[in-house]
Design a protein around this motif. Structure first.
Motif, PDB file in Angstrom:
ATOM      1  N   GLU A  57       0.830  -1.194   0.000  1.00 22.09           N
ATOM      2  CA  GLU A  57       0.000   0.000   0.000  1.00 22.09           C
ATOM      3  C   GLU A  57       0.872   1.255   0.000  1.00 22.09           C
ATOM      4  OE1 GLU A  57      -2.321  -0.887   3.394  1.00 22.09           O
ATOM      5  OE2 GLU A  57      -3.496  -2.381   2.332  1.00 22.09           O
ATOM      6  N   THR A  58       0.232   2.381  -0.327  1.00 18.82           N
ATOM      7  CA  THR A  58       0.964   3.641  -0.373  1.00 18.82           C
ATOM      8  C   THR A  58       1.543   3.967   1.004  1.00 18.82           C
ATOM      9  OG1 THR A  58      -0.616   4.377  -2.025  1.00 18.82           O
ATOM     10  CG2 THR A  58       0.741   6.064  -1.015  1.00 18.82           C
ATOM     11  N   TYR A  89       8.767   5.182  -4.614  1.00 23.56           N
ATOM     12  CA  TYR A  89       8.701   3.854  -5.238  1.00 23.56           C
ATOM     13  C   TYR A  89      10.099   3.279  -5.480  1.00 23.56           C
ATOM     14  CZ  TYR A  89       3.816   5.080  -5.841  1.00 23.56           C
ATOM     15  OH  TYR A  89       2.525   5.458  -5.605  1.00 23.56           O
ATOM     16  N   LEU A 146       7.476  -1.838 -10.641  1.00 24.23           N
ATOM     17  CA  LEU A 146       6.366  -1.559 -11.546  1.00 24.23           C
ATOM     18  C   LEU A 146       5.914  -0.101 -11.435  1.00 24.23           C
ATOM     19  CD1 LEU A 146       4.223  -2.678 -13.570  1.00 24.23           C
ATOM     20  CD2 LEU A 146       2.759  -2.985 -11.596  1.00 24.23           C
ATOM     21  N   TYR A 147       5.727   0.364 -10.191  1.00 18.68           N
ATOM     22  CA  TYR A 147       5.243   1.738 -10.020  1.00 18.68           C
ATOM     23  C   TYR A 147       6.328   2.780 -10.274  1.00 18.68           C
ATOM     24  CZ  TYR A 147       0.431   0.830  -9.308  1.00 18.68           C
ATOM     25  OH  TYR A 147      -0.871   0.491  -9.566  1.00 18.68           O
ATOM     26  N   LEU A 165       5.822   3.053 -14.014  1.00 15.62           N
ATOM     27  CA  LEU A 165       4.568   3.753 -14.339  1.00 15.62           C
ATOM     28  C   LEU A 165       4.672   5.253 -14.026  1.00 15.62           C
ATOM     29  CD1 LEU A 165       1.838   1.224 -13.060  1.00 15.62           C
ATOM     30  CD2 LEU A 165       2.442   1.727 -15.427  1.00 15.62           C
ATOM     31  N   VAL A 184       4.422   8.577 -16.572  1.00 15.09           N
ATOM     32  CA  VAL A 184       3.561   9.751 -16.364  1.00 15.09           C
ATOM     33  C   VAL A 184       4.413  11.030 -16.379  1.00 15.09           C
ATOM     34  CG1 VAL A 184       1.886  10.871 -14.832  1.00 15.09           C
ATOM     35  CG2 VAL A 184       1.926   8.395 -14.997  1.00 15.09           C
ATOM     36  N   ILE A 206      -2.982   7.256  -3.798  1.00 14.93           N
ATOM     37  CA  ILE A 206      -2.010   7.897  -4.688  1.00 14.93           C
ATOM     38  C   ILE A 206      -1.481   6.897  -5.722  1.00 14.93           C
ATOM     39  CG2 ILE A 206       0.234   9.083  -4.781  1.00 14.93           C
ATOM     40  CD1 ILE A 206      -0.374  10.148  -1.972  1.00 14.93           C
ATOM     41  N   LYS A 207      -1.223   5.671  -5.254  1.00 15.63           N
ATOM     42  CA  LYS A 207      -0.636   4.669  -6.165  1.00 15.63           C
ATOM     43  C   LYS A 207      -1.578   4.354  -7.329  1.00 15.63           C
ATOM     44  CE  LYS A 207       1.749   1.252  -4.353  1.00 15.63           C
ATOM     45  NZ  LYS A 207       1.838   0.008  -3.567  1.00 15.63           N
ATOM     46  N   ILE A 208      -2.829   4.080  -7.012  1.00 17.35           N
ATOM     47  CA  ILE A 208      -3.791   3.788  -8.079  1.00 17.35           C
ATOM     48  C   ILE A 208      -3.937   5.012  -8.999  1.00 17.35           C
ATOM     49  CG2 ILE A 208      -6.237   3.301  -8.572  1.00 17.35           C
ATOM     50  CD1 ILE A 208      -6.302   1.496  -6.114  1.00 17.35           C
ATOM     51  N   VAL A 229      -1.750   7.466  -9.638  1.00 15.44           N
ATOM     52  CA  VAL A 229      -0.567   7.666 -10.493  1.00 15.44           C
ATOM     53  C   VAL A 229      -0.558   6.628 -11.625  1.00 15.44           C
ATOM     54  CG1 VAL A 229       1.961   7.529 -10.549  1.00 15.44           C
ATOM     55  CG2 VAL A 229       0.837   8.806  -8.728  1.00 15.44           C
ATOM     56  N   GLY A 230      -0.897   5.384 -11.298  1.00 15.01           N
ATOM     57  CA  GLY A 230      -0.919   4.330 -12.323  1.00 15.01           C
ATOM     58  C   GLY A 230      -1.906   4.657 -13.434  1.00 15.01           C
ATOM     59  N   GLU A 263      -2.861   7.575 -14.294  1.00 11.44           N
ATOM     60  CA  GLU A 263      -2.464   8.796 -14.993  1.00 11.44           C
ATOM     61  C   GLU A 263      -1.640   8.512 -16.256  1.00 11.44           C
ATOM     62  OE1 GLU A 263      -3.045  12.009 -15.024  1.00 11.44           O
ATOM     63  OE2 GLU A 263      -4.527  11.875 -13.434  1.00 11.44           O
ATOM     64  N   VAL A 264      -1.141   7.275 -16.386  1.00 13.43           N
ATOM     65  CA  VAL A 264      -0.411   6.903 -17.614  1.00 13.43           C
ATOM     66  C   VAL A 264      -1.321   7.171 -18.817  1.00 13.43           C
ATOM     67  CG1 VAL A 264       0.541   4.942 -18.914  1.00 13.43           C
ATOM     68  CG2 VAL A 264       1.043   5.180 -16.476  1.00 13.43           C
ATOM     69  N   VAL A 289      -1.074  -7.844  -9.714  1.00 17.04           N
ATOM     70  CA  VAL A 289       0.080  -7.273 -10.429  1.00 17.04           C
ATOM     71  C   VAL A 289       0.159  -5.757 -10.222  1.00 17.04           C
ATOM     72  CG1 VAL A 289       1.073  -6.906 -12.746  1.00 17.04           C
ATOM     73  CG2 VAL A 289       0.085  -9.115 -12.147  1.00 17.04           C
ATOM     74  N   PHE A 290      -0.978  -5.063 -10.330  1.00 13.91           N
ATOM     75  CA  PHE A 290      -0.951  -3.607 -10.213  1.00 13.91           C
ATOM     76  C   PHE A 290      -1.239  -3.108  -8.788  1.00 13.91           C
ATOM     77  CE2 PHE A 290      -1.372  -4.379 -14.710  1.00 13.91           C
ATOM     78  CZ  PHE A 290      -0.411  -3.517 -15.220  1.00 13.91           C
ATOM     79  N   GLN A 291      -1.205  -4.030  -7.837  1.00 11.35           N
ATOM     80  CA  GLN A 291      -1.290  -3.699  -6.405  1.00 11.35           C
ATOM     81  C   GLN A 291      -2.473  -2.778  -6.095  1.00 11.35           C
ATOM     82  OE1 GLN A 291       2.663  -2.003  -5.956  1.00 11.35           O
ATOM     83  NE2 GLN A 291       3.332  -3.533  -7.421  1.00 11.35           N
ATOM     84  N   LEU A 292      -3.677  -3.246  -6.454  1.00 13.51           N
ATOM     85  CA  LEU A 292      -4.862  -2.390  -6.351  1.00 13.51           C
ATOM     86  C   LEU A 292      -5.543  -2.449  -4.979  1.00 13.51           C
ATOM     87  CD1 LEU A 292      -6.418  -3.092  -9.895  1.00 13.51           C
ATOM     88  CD2 LEU A 292      -4.810  -1.314  -9.240  1.00 13.51           C
ATOM     89  N   SER A 293      -4.810  -2.899  -3.961  1.00  9.18           N
ATOM     90  CA  SER A 293      -5.396  -2.963  -2.625  1.00  9.18           C
ATOM     91  C   SER A 293      -5.125  -1.684  -1.848  1.00  9.18           C
ATOM     92  CB  SER A 293      -4.799  -4.128  -1.845  1.00  9.18           C
ATOM     93  OG  SER A 293      -5.106  -5.324  -2.505  1.00  9.18           O
ATOM     94  N   GLY A 294      -5.984  -1.428  -0.887  1.00  8.41           N
ATOM     95  CA  GLY A 294      -5.783  -0.252  -0.038  1.00  8.41           C
ATOM     96  C   GLY A 294      -6.703  -0.315   1.160  1.00  8.41           C
ATOM     97  N   TRP A 308      -7.916  -3.350 -14.067  1.00  8.70           N
ATOM     98  CA  TRP A 308      -7.066  -2.155 -14.239  1.00  8.70           C
ATOM     99  C   TRP A 308      -7.063  -1.680 -15.691  1.00  8.70           C
ATOM    100  CZ3 TRP A 308      -2.266  -1.062 -16.697  1.00  8.70           C
ATOM    101  CH2 TRP A 308      -1.591   0.059 -16.221  1.00  8.70           C
TER     102      TRP A 308
END
Lengths: 135, 327
Positions: A2-3, A103, A110-111, A114, A118, B77-79, B81-82, B84-85, B145-150, B168
């Protein structure tokens, strides 16, 4: 993963102080514009004339961001207003840089990639793409 | 010697910005969606400058509110920023398309598109907030893979909410179009961003709206720099609206917390739909397909928007009565 809390507080602080700095610059610039009656030598009556978008003297195309330090040194309104507007445009860049560092530090590959993409898109929008825009 | 005529003009634009900020905040659509129609229809501002001023104001309001939400840990923030690509890429293409449209004197397309976007954004925006947590969906490979947990702490229910997003790739596709519209129309495209995270990625509504708010600033900044060099940022306008919309959105947020009867928001949705219909009429007139006199357009827009909002209100009231347990 998590962040991180550190990133969250850094991003929050950047956003908060950037907006304060930006609005302060815009308010100072606007105040100077009305007190001096002009900005960058252009009379305020003409600056307030926004009806013709083809007029190059009064919009952003005629004022390069490179002129901002010089303009501020002369205590000119346009320098402060432009600085305020560019602080706003650069705020997301700063936020993204902080994310990139976080990151990289946490080895989140990965991040890191990404965020880099951006940042590249933003860099392209600020530096590369304008060369292809007419005016 | 202060030029009082210019000062009055500045204050009038600033007041317009405040109104746009309040309505944008109360409806949840954002200041830009109100500012562009307000400036073009009532202040006679060319759409080029109105869009430029709106983009700048959008960054200001996004930064202002996102600062609070990120601090509370609700915005992811992580989701953001991802996603925003795709959004930043869309914003670049949108801003370049805007430049092509303007240089070819096809501004009527912008009016028509703007009207359609406002009108189609109303329904998902009204529905937003009717439910908090999405139904659970099976996780897919992108969730991991894209770590979509929070997680975040929900002050209302006084508990920690954990979530994991899905699809995603679908979120990215929708975000591309959100960015495209942002660069093309000078708005935050919050409605589309919410759709991408809520419907496509199955994220909780609070995370969706706050992350969208955080993202809007990055998307708008991408378009703004291109607008700057193309000459669509008019200093006098942009400084008045940046301050006005920021102040207005703060007032709107404070009012929204205090009003107990949320039905009052329907008045603002009526205003919004009026602006949407009037933008379409202006687009039709500019396209020379059919000339609608301004006074007729005004009357038709008022009537149409009132009928539209009443129908929407009835439709949603019936739906809520039937599915009342969803509230």
């Amino acid at each position: 993963m998590e962040t991180s809390d550190k990133l969250t507080s850094v991003v929050s602080a950047i956003l908060k102080y950037a907006i304060i700095l930006s609005i302060a610059c815009i308010v100072i610039g606007t105040g100077l514009m009305f007190i001096n009656g002009n900005a960058n030598g252009i009379p305020i009556s003409q600056l307030a004339n926004y009806e013709n978008p083809k007029s190059p003297s009064y919009n952003s195309s005629s004022f390069s961001p490179v002129l901002i330090p010089q303009s501020i040194a002369h205590f000119d309104a346009l320098g402060f207003i432009s600085l305020g507007l560019w602080v706003l445009i650069f705020t997301p860049v700063t936020v993204l840089f902080s994310s990139l560092v976080d990151y990289m530090y946490t080895r989140n590959r990965l991040y890191t990639i990404l965020t880099f993409i951006v940042l590249f898109n933003l860099f392209a929008a600020i530096v590369i793409v304008p060369h292809f825009v007419s005016n | 010697m202060i030029d009082y005529s210019a000062l009055t003009e500045f204050l009038l634009i600033l007041a317009g910005g405040v109104i746009a900020g309040i309505i944008g905040s109360l409806t949840g659509l954002g200041g830009g969606s109100v500012l562009v129609p307000l400036l073009t229809l009532f202040y006679g501002v060319p759409i080029e400058y109105a869009t430029g001023a709106s983009l700048i104001s959008t960054i200001a309001t996004s930064a202002g509110s996102a600062s609070t939400y990120t601090k509370k840990g609700i915005a992811n923030i992580k989701i953001g920023v991802g996603l925003e690509v795709a959004t930043t890429l869309g914003a670049i293409i949108g801003a370049l398309t805007f430049e092509i449209v303007v240089t070819h004197n096809l501004q009527y397309i912008l009016y028509l598109l703007f009207g359609v976007v406002i009108l189609t954004s109303i329904l998902p925006t009204v529905k937003r907030g009717k439910y908090e947590y999405p139904e659970e969906k099976p996780l897919d490979f992108t969730s991991r893979v894209f770590q979509l947990s929070g997680k975040y702490y929900d002050e209302k229910s006084k508990k920690e909410v954990r979530y994991t997003g899905v699809r995603w790739w679908l979120g990215e596709i929708i975000m591309f179009f959100a960015g495209l519209l942002s660069g093309l129309l000078g708005i935050g495209s919050g409605a589309l961003k919410v759709l991408g995270m809520d419907w496509a990625m199955n994220l909780p509504m609070k995370v969706t709206t706050t992350t969208s708010n955080f993202m809007i600033g990055i998307t708008a900044a991408t378009g703004s720099s291109i607008y700057w060099y193309a000459g669509y940022i008019q200093f006098f306008l942009a400084s008045a609206t940046a301050i006005g919309v920021l102040v207005g959105s703060r007032i709107g947020s404070a009012v929204l917390l205090k009003i107990s009867n949320k039905e009052i928001r329907w008045i603002f949705f009526t205003v919004l739909s009026f602006l949407g219909v009037d933008m379409i009429f202006k687009g039709i007139t500019l396209s020379k397909i059919y000339n609608i006199p301004p006074i007729d357009g005004f009357g038709i827009s008022v009537t149409f928007s009132i009928i539209l909002v009443i129908l929407l209100f009835i439709k949603l009231s019936i739906a809520e009565g039937k599915y009342g347990n969803l509230r």
